[in-house]
Scaffold this active site. Structure first.
Site, PDB file in Angstrom:
ATOM      1  N   SER A  61       0.975  -1.097  -0.081  1.00 37.93           N
ATOM      2  CA  SER A  61       0.066  -0.042   0.076  1.00 37.93           C
ATOM      3  C   SER A  61       0.947   1.022   0.129  1.00 37.93           C
ATOM      4  O   SER A  61       2.294   1.026   0.035  1.00 37.93           O
ATOM      5  CB  SER A  61      -0.709   0.093   1.206  1.00 37.93           C
ATOM      6  OG  SER A  61      -0.197   0.062   2.312  1.00 37.93           O
ATOM      7  N   LYS A  62       0.164   2.369   0.004  1.00 34.87           N
ATOM      8  CA  LYS A  62       1.088   3.688  -0.208  1.00 34.87           C
ATOM      9  C   LYS A  62       2.066   3.799   0.954  1.00 34.87           C
ATOM     10  O   LYS A  62       3.012   4.286   0.350  1.00 34.87           O
ATOM     11  CB  LYS A  62      -0.027   4.802   0.146  1.00 34.87           C
ATOM     12  CG  LYS A  62      -1.064   4.887  -1.180  1.00 34.87           C
ATOM     13  CD  LYS A  62      -0.694   5.944  -2.052  1.00 34.87           C
ATOM     14  CE  LYS A  62      -1.261   5.985  -3.334  1.00 34.87           C
ATOM     15  NZ  LYS A  62      -0.260   5.407  -4.429  1.00 34.87           N
TER      16      LYS A  62
END
Ligand code: GLU
Length: 497
Positions: free
Chosen positions: A250-251
């Protein structure tokens, strides 16, 4: 064989989904199958046309072309779920008429309270079945009077759903934990678990390859296949792509979307090759293979169960391999946006591109990704003798190499440009004879003078690039580049001044 990739256009294409698309594509291409692209845009609030466009562009960029689907057409269209609402309705009516589905009038607040109550008792939050027993005629009349209703699937009770997943082996669920799922929402849009079954069946999909996050949806979908009397496809749930800390990528791990990797300057063939290696191996210890060869070797049965941990170092290694293979003209074109960002080039002409095709490849051979090119090419576009000499180490080295520096300025003044390695080496030889120096004591000052930097590309490649760039004289959409002779003279002056 017919496979499909069915993205929801609610954001950028995540590399995990890109890998799912790739596995489908590899399987189709390796076995003469058909790859279908369907857009699952029934989440009206979150789906956008921009996201759809971006996803299609990213797939094309990766080289994953589709045989049927949006923007391509085919016999099983339309391929956008929002254009198939009539299909979902007609099939729901079929289930209603057979009593395999029913209308549910429970208001959302009621369902929320049910959910809360179940959770408080530690029970799975499934639909309590309040509307299951409303007689069909009464339910139809209520719906016709305009009372909001969803259509729910009547899940058969006391059943085990068992299926053989190609990646995960035998998977078993009890139907008792599955609440009657909504097929059609009160606004007429279908729920994912329903639309996906209708579409996969009507589109003749034989293999469903998708992320492991959909594993728990599969029993509901299988029960729907059964209710319709449709033969189910083969399922393969591939593990998710994880970050180095083993959480879903994820980010917080950095780049996650294909668009971001593209912007950083990974080549599409490198990203595709790397993603193929995440959870699968072509065998024989070979890893760096073109996509067609990967397709030839791909076997769904050999996709591993364990999660793929995204390894940026390995991706960089793969990218370096493809950067070294890339054609000079292609690298020149790819470098332009990064050089534009520095203000070093505008819109290069053919002559400008020809120069870049000489200058960029040696630099591209020494970076992990294209966004690092400006650092390697600063010596060309942003040369400054005074700035170089502001560096204490460079100044000290230059002070003690005045003989070489002076000699170089004299050799280059009035001489022909050093457009190839041989001409450059001839100058080095003359300087060697003049000074009696060789090796680093001779070459390092030459580097400082001509590039303004203490390290960088091989001089054999850097010097001809300087000279070619200088010949453009600030034309061709490329900022003016001082020649080797000019550099030698300004450097000597700056050192003495
Ligand atoms: N639209 C779903 C997703 O993007 C597709 C799931 C499936 O392949 O069945 O996750």
């Amino acid at each position: 064989m017919r496979v499909r990739f069915a993205p929801s256009p609610t954001g950028q294409l995540h590399v995990g989904n890109a890998r799912t698309a790739l596995f489908n594509w590899l399987l189709a291409r390796g076995s003469g199958g058909t790859f279908v692209l369907r857009i699952e845009d029934t989440d009206v609030e979150r789906s956008t046309p921009e996201s759809e466009r971006a996803i299609l562009e990213d797939l094309r960029w990766l080289g994953l072309d589709w045989d049927e689907g949006v923007e391509k057409g085919g016999e099983h269209g339309p391929y956008r779920q929002s254009e198939r609402l009539h299909v979902y309705r007609a099939h729901a009516v079929e289930l209603l008429s057979r009593g395999q589905a029913y209308r549910c009038f429970c208001p959302p607040e009621q369902l929320e309270m049910d959910r809360y109550g179940a959770l408080r008792q530690g029970l799975p939050p499934k639909y309590v079945g309040r509307c299951r027993t409303i007689p069909e005629r009464e339910a139809r009349a209520r719906a016709e009077r305009g009372e909001p209703a969803v259509i729910r699937f009547r899940v058969p009770e006391g059943r085990d759903v068992v299926f053989g997943d190609v990646v995960r082996g035998e998977v078993r669920f009890s139907s008792d934990v599955i609440g009657d799922p909504v097929l059609i929402r009160s606004d007429g849009t279908p729920a994912y678990n329903y639309a996906v079954v209708v579409d996969d069946a009507l589109m003749g999909i034989t293999h469903v390859i998708r992320g492991e996050d959909h594993l728990s949806n599969t029993p509901r979908q299988l029960l729907l296949y059964e209710a319709f009397g449709w033969p189910p496809p083969l399922f393969a749930h591939v593990s998710l792509v994880l970050g180095p800390d083993h959480g879903v990528l994820s980010k917080r791990h950095g780049a996650t979307s294909v668009a971001e990797f593209r912007a950083r300057g990974y080549l599409p063939e490198a990203l595709a090759n790397y993603l193929a290696l995440l959870g699968w191996s072509p065998g024989d210890g070979e890893e760096l293979l073109p996509i067609d060869e990967l397709a030839r070797r791909f076997r769904l049965e050999h996709v591993g169960r364990s999660a793929g941990v995204f390894d940026v170092e390995k991706l960089a290694w793969v990218n370096r391999h493809y950067l070294k293979l890339a054609a000079p003209e292609r690298l020149a074109r790819l470098a332009v946006p990064y050089l534009q960002r520095e203000g070093w080039v505008g819109e290069p002409s053919d002559a400008g591109l020809a120069f870049l095709a000489r200058a960029v490849p040696p630099a591209a051979g020494s970076v992990d990704r294209l966004e690092q090119l400006p650092d390697r090419l600063r010596f060309l576009f942003d040369y400054s003798a005074t700035r170089a000499l502001d560096d204490e180490t460079i100044r000290a080295e230059a002070e003690s190499a005045r003989q070489v520096i002076g000699g170089l300025a004299e050799e280059l003044t009035g001489s022909a440009p050093l457009l190839d390695r041989e001409t450059f080496r001839a100058v080095v030889m003359r300087l060697r004879d003049r000074t009696g120096l060789k090796g680093r004591p001779l070459l390092h000052p030459i580097r400082l003078v001509l590039t303004g930097e203490a390290e960088g590309l091989e001089l054999d490649a850097a010097v001809p690039a300087i000279e070619l760039g200088a010949l453009l004289g600030g034309e061709g959409g490329v900022r003016r580049i001082p020649s080797a002779a000019e550099r030698a003279v300004t450097f000597r002056a700056a050192l003495n001044g």
